[in-house]
Design a protein around this motif. Structure first.
Motif, PDB file in Angstrom:
ATOM      1  N   VAL A 149       0.824  -1.213   0.000  1.00  0.00           N
ATOM      2  CA  VAL A 149       0.000   0.000   0.000  1.00  0.00           C
ATOM      3  C   VAL A 149       0.856   1.261   0.000  1.00  0.00           C
ATOM      4  O   VAL A 149       0.767   2.101  -0.887  1.00  0.00           O
ATOM      5  CB  VAL A 149      -0.947   0.013   1.221  1.00  0.00           C
ATOM      6  N   VAL A 150       1.717   1.376   1.012  1.00  0.00           N
ATOM      7  CA  VAL A 150       2.483   2.601   1.205  1.00  0.00           C
ATOM      8  C   VAL A 150       3.769   2.603   0.387  1.00  0.00           C
ATOM      9  O   VAL A 150       4.256   3.661  -0.008  1.00  0.00           O
ATOM     10  CB  VAL A 150       2.803   2.795   2.703  1.00  0.00           C
ATOM     11  N   GLY A 151       4.320   1.418   0.123  1.00  0.00           N
ATOM     12  CA  GLY A 151       5.588   1.348  -0.585  1.00  0.00           C
ATOM     13  C   GLY A 151       5.540   2.037  -1.931  1.00  0.00           C
ATOM     14  O   GLY A 151       6.442   2.793  -2.294  1.00  0.00           O
ATOM     15  N   GLN A 152       4.488   1.798  -2.695  1.00  0.00           N
ATOM     16  CA  GLN A 152       4.354   2.414  -4.012  1.00  0.00           C
ATOM     17  C   GLN A 152       4.201   3.933  -3.895  1.00  0.00           C
ATOM     18  O   GLN A 152       4.774   4.691  -4.669  1.00  0.00           O
ATOM     19  CB  GLN A 152       3.154   1.827  -4.753  1.00  0.00           C
ATOM     20  N   ASN A 258      -2.485   0.399  10.738  1.00  0.00           N
ATOM     21  CA  ASN A 258      -1.630   0.703   9.592  1.00  0.00           C
ATOM     22  C   ASN A 258      -1.886   2.095   9.026  1.00  0.00           C
ATOM     23  O   ASN A 258      -0.958   2.832   8.689  1.00  0.00           O
ATOM     24  CB  ASN A 258      -1.830  -0.346   8.493  1.00  0.00           C
ATOM     25  N   ALA A 259      -3.164   2.450   8.918  1.00  0.00           N
ATOM     26  CA  ALA A 259      -3.514   3.769   8.388  1.00  0.00           C
ATOM     27  C   ALA A 259      -3.019   4.878   9.312  1.00  0.00           C
ATOM     28  O   ALA A 259      -2.487   5.902   8.853  1.00  0.00           O
ATOM     29  CB  ALA A 259      -5.023   3.870   8.192  1.00  0.00           C
ATOM     30  N   ALA A 260      -3.182   4.676  10.621  1.00  0.00           N
ATOM     31  CA  ALA A 260      -2.724   5.678  11.583  1.00  0.00           C
ATOM     32  C   ALA A 260      -1.209   5.841  11.517  1.00  0.00           C
ATOM     33  O   ALA A 260      -0.680   6.950  11.609  1.00  0.00           O
ATOM     34  CB  ALA A 260      -3.156   5.282  12.990  1.00  0.00           C
ATOM     35  N   LEU A 261      -0.504   4.731  11.340  1.00  0.00           N
ATOM     36  CA  LEU A 261       0.956   4.767  11.242  1.00  0.00           C
ATOM     37  C   LEU A 261       1.386   5.582  10.018  1.00  0.00           C
ATOM     38  O   LEU A 261       2.290   6.417  10.096  1.00  0.00           O
ATOM     39  CB  LEU A 261       1.480   3.336  11.128  1.00  0.00           C
ATOM     40  N   ALA A 262       0.706   5.353   8.892  1.00  0.00           N
ATOM     41  CA  ALA A 262       1.048   6.055   7.654  1.00  0.00           C
ATOM     42  C   ALA A 262       0.738   7.552   7.749  1.00  0.00           C
ATOM     43  O   ALA A 262       1.546   8.395   7.349  1.00  0.00           O
ATOM     44  CB  ALA A 262       0.292   5.435   6.481  1.00  0.00           C
ATOM     45  N   VAL A 263      -0.424   7.892   8.289  1.00  0.00           N
ATOM     46  CA  VAL A 263      -0.805   9.306   8.419  1.00  0.00           C
ATOM     47  C   VAL A 263       0.144  10.031   9.368  1.00  0.00           C
ATOM     48  O   VAL A 263       0.529  11.183   9.121  1.00  0.00           O
ATOM     49  CB  VAL A 263      -2.264   9.428   8.913  1.00  0.00           C
ATOM     50  N   GLN A 287      -3.708  12.547   0.658  1.00  0.00           N
ATOM     51  CA  GLN A 287      -3.140  11.569  -0.261  1.00  0.00           C
ATOM     52  C   GLN A 287      -2.886  10.227   0.409  1.00  0.00           C
ATOM     53  O   GLN A 287      -3.011   9.172  -0.213  1.00  0.00           O
ATOM     54  CB  GLN A 287      -1.836  12.112  -0.851  1.00  0.00           C
ATOM     55  N   THR A 288      -2.537  10.261   1.698  1.00  0.00           N
ATOM     56  CA  THR A 288      -2.314   9.015   2.439  1.00  0.00           C
ATOM     57  C   THR A 288      -3.624   8.260   2.644  1.00  0.00           C
ATOM     58  O   THR A 288      -3.686   7.034   2.453  1.00  0.00           O
ATOM     59  CB  THR A 288      -1.670   9.309   3.806  1.00  0.00           C
ATOM     60  N   LEU A 289      -4.673   8.983   3.002  1.00  0.00           N
ATOM     61  CA  LEU A 289      -5.962   8.327   3.256  1.00  0.00           C
ATOM     62  C   LEU A 289      -6.580   7.765   1.982  1.00  0.00           C
ATOM     63  O   LEU A 289      -7.326   6.783   2.034  1.00  0.00           O
ATOM     64  CB  LEU A 289      -6.930   9.314   3.920  1.00  0.00           C
TER      65      LEU A 289
END
Length: 331
Positions: A149-152, A258-263, A287-289
């Motif tokens: 998800v986040v890698g790309q 995971n979403a909280a970590l990315a945001v 953009q993250t969400l």
């Protein structure tokens, strides 16, 4: 150029960048998209912002306690309340003048606790270096645990643009930059040797020694484990504050760890690149969400809710600190 004019230009430039980012995002919004953002604001559960703000206060308090641990090896032990007030004043100043807040909080604590300001600047640099390491680790963990998800996103939006920027620089430009840097270092060395006995040179050397002593205080701490605990606690509180914020909107209430970590990771970058995070923070959160299936307009509204809550907290606590500092330190 006078200091006042330089500070004014800094404010205009950083604020201008933030406002430009806001305009770039909103200029092409359709009528329906604008209505979606307004609807998200109207339907938000604002009472849930209160516990998130209380967690935010706790994180600032823990930061003040951690700063005290860095100051103690220098032979000083300021009061926790004064240290907390100094931290909040620094955050408040940062909203107006980028990066001046770090110096301001050192000046405030130096004034009320009679600690040399240069040594406090050194502890502040050490503290920021630790935070930078923590943010780097957070970004690496965020990418690794959800590479699909986040890698790309990280690769296309951050890594590739950086590579392209350095690739476009060219060998000649890099060589010119290296030569200019070498000349600047040699010029500073020559001036120090030439005017080694001048009052200005003696003052600069004393200041440098004080800053270095403050930086090295991190290695002189007796309770390094306690420092590490407070560092982890600060970031855990940041994470909890953000996770709690998910529940302010029904559309984001289902998002998990995971979403909280990315945001948290990408949002922290947004807070750094523009004045107070305005513009950049909202875009990066949006953009993250989107990566987690949240509609772009909802993500943008959520970014504004988070940013406004954090900014309001800093403004209130910052002004309260300015009022209470002289009152509580009358003697």
């Amino acid at each position: 150029m006078s200091k006042k004019l330089k500070s004014l230009l800094q404010i205009i430039i950083f604020l201008g960048i933030g406002l430009l980012l806001i305009w770039l995002v909103t200029k092409d919004l359709t009528v329906q998209q604008k209505e979606d953002i307004k609807t998200a604001f109207r339907n938000a559960h604002y009472w849930l912002v209160l516990p998130a703000m209380l967690i935010g206060i706790a994180s600032h308090w823990v930061r003040a306690v951690r700063w005290k641990l860095l100051i103690k090896p220098l032979g000083y032990e300021p009061r926790t309340l004064n240290t907390f007030f100094a931290v909040m004043v620094g955050y408040l100043v940062n909203l107006g003048v980028p990066r001046l807040g770090e110096v301001s909080r050192c000046g405030v604590l130096a004034r009320y606790e009679k600690i040399p300001a240069d040594k406090l600047v050194g502890t502040m640099i050490a503290e920021r270096a630790v935070d930078l390491v923590c943010l780097t680790i957070l970004m690496i963990v965020t990418v690794l645990v959800q590479i699909d998800v986040v890698g790309q996103f990280f690769n296309t939006r951050i890594w590739l643009p950086l590579q392209q920027k350095f690739a476009n620089a060219g060998t000649t430009q890099l060589f010119v930059l290296a030569v200019a840097l070498a000349i600047a270092i040699l010029l500073v060395y020559f001036l120090f040797k030439r005017f080694a006995r001048s009052k200005a040179a003696i003052t600069v050397r004393a200041l440098a020694r004080g800053v270095l002593e403050g930086i090295l205080s991190i290695g002189k701490m007796e309770r390094k484990g306690w420092f590490l605990f407070h560092t982890l606690l600060i970031w855990a509180l940041y994470f909890s504050m953000l996770y709690c914020g998910f529940y302010t909107l029904d559309e984001t209430s289902h998002l998990g760890f995971n979403a909280a970590l990315a945001v948290l990771g990408f949002g922290s970058i947004g807070m750094i690149v523009t004045q107070g995070g305005i513009g950049a923070y909202q875009i990066l959160v949006q953009q993250t969400l989107v990566l987690y299936g949240i509609h772009a307009t909802t993500g943008y509204a959520f970014g504004w809710i988070l940013w406004l809550a954090q900014t309001l907290l800093v403004m209130v606590l910052g002004f309260v600190s300015l009022v209470l500092l002289p009152v509580l330190n009358r003697k």
